[in-house]
Scaffold this active site. Structure first.
Site, short mmCIF file in Angstrom:
data_model
loop_
_atom_site.label_atom_id
_atom_site.label_comp_id
_atom_site.label_asym_id
_atom_site.label_seq_id
_atom_site.Cartn_x
_atom_site.Cartn_y
_atom_site.Cartn_z
CG HIS A 1 11.47 -1.50 7.66
ND1 HIS A 1 10.80 -0.31 8.43
CD2 HIS A 1 11.07 -2.31 7.01
CE1 HIS A 1 9.84 -1.22 8.15
NE2 HIS A 1 9.97 -1.75 7.74
CG HIS B 1 -1.18 1.46 1.49
ND1 HIS B 1 -0.52 1.98 3.10
CD2 HIS B 1 -2.37 2.28 1.82
CE1 HIS B 1 -1.48 2.74 3.21
NE2 HIS B 1 -2.38 3.17 2.11
#
Length: 297
Positions: A167, A133
């Protein structure tokens, strides 16, 4: 800077459209590069694009956007990339909720708003490929303006190296604006994408921010742009690596169960879903994020 911020609004809206075009091209390129396996239908592998419309309470035009959805591809089972620019007057419930959460005074006296953004959700064919998302947005009222957005990874079968790459890429982009941003936005994502009634996160996190207004519009816009720029280099390598892996019936079952978590979160907790439905935006575009298939145990 004028109170209406017309030039800034136009720049933000144009950027969201540019990012949308880049992502759509990249995702169709993934389908072009994956030449094994049947397509589910003749349109698979390409986005179907339709206009969306928001109608105000009095029936007048209140903006809209583009809904781009691809279904039944070899890589993407369902993916939507939506952009919109909407405006009008906030209803009483939205006014009260926003004023309370953001500490805005005087909204009842002038409840106009303008909002623009991009929203993306991808549900994959291969259970080894993570769902994802992403969204970025700008919101304006006569009393305040702010940016928001982020991206988070939602694998049903977790790989530590994939999580680390996702990340690290986001951190690299955020560090250009100061080393304090990534830890804060990571923590924010961990809190925001937590499902209280399940006692767990819906995925492996990412970055998220809301209410970003330092009174330096250029700096806040630049940070928002790099949140968007981080998405493709964070996500595409994971799909390239995982899309060729074989999967079992058990893997597919795990994927469908995990999608149930995603559906629960978006229908119960997601503020963007609630805002879109409450303010009269196209319901199909708002609910684009829901997976094509899911199951509950």
């Amino acid at each position: 800077m004028t109170s209406e911020m017309n030039a800034e609004k136009q720049r933000a809206s144009a950027w969201f459209e540019e990012l949308r075009n880049q992502i759509v091209a990249a995702f169709e390129g993934l389908e072009d590069g994956h030449d094994t396996g049947p397509l589910s239908n003749n349109a698979a592998g390409r986005f179907e694009v339709s206009k969306t419309k928001r109608t105000s309470d009095d029936g007048s035009d209140a903006g809209g956007g583009l809904m781009s959805v691809m279904r039944g591809g070899r890589v993407f089972e369902k993916v939507g990339v939506n952009i919109s620019t909407v405006y009008g007057v906030l209803g009483a419930r939205a006014q009260n909720a926003m004023a309370a959460r953001k500490g805005i005074d005087g909204m009842a006296n002038d409840p106009r708003f303008w909002a623009s953004g991009i929203s993306l959700v991808a549900h994959m064919q291969n259970p080894h490929c993570p769902a994802v998302h992403m969204n970025t947005r700008m919101f304006w009222t006569p009393h305040a303006w702010w940016f928001g957005g982020g991206s988070d990874l939602n694998p049903c079968l977790e790989y530590d190296e994939d999580t680390a790459h996702f990340h690290a890429t986001q951190k690299e982009h955020l560090d250009q604006h100061g080393s304090e941003h990534y830890p804060k936005l990571k923590e924010w994502a961990d809190e925001y994408f937590f499902i209280p009634h399940r006692g767990r996160a819906r995925g492996v996190g990412g970055i998220f921010m809301d209410d970003r207004c330092t009174n330096d519009w250029e700096a806040d816009f630049a940070l928002t742009q790099d949140i968007g720029r981080a998405f493709l280099p964070a996500f595409l390598p994971l799909v390239e690596k995982r899309r060729v892996q074989a999967w079992s019936d058990e893997d597919k079952d795990a994927q469908l169960v995990h999608r149930g978590l995603y559906a629960e979160y978006n229908l119960v907790y997601d503020r963007g879903t609630k805002f879109g439905l409450e303010t009269g935006h196209d319901a199909n575009a708002v609910l684009m994020s829901l997976p094509p298939l899911a199951k509950w145990v």
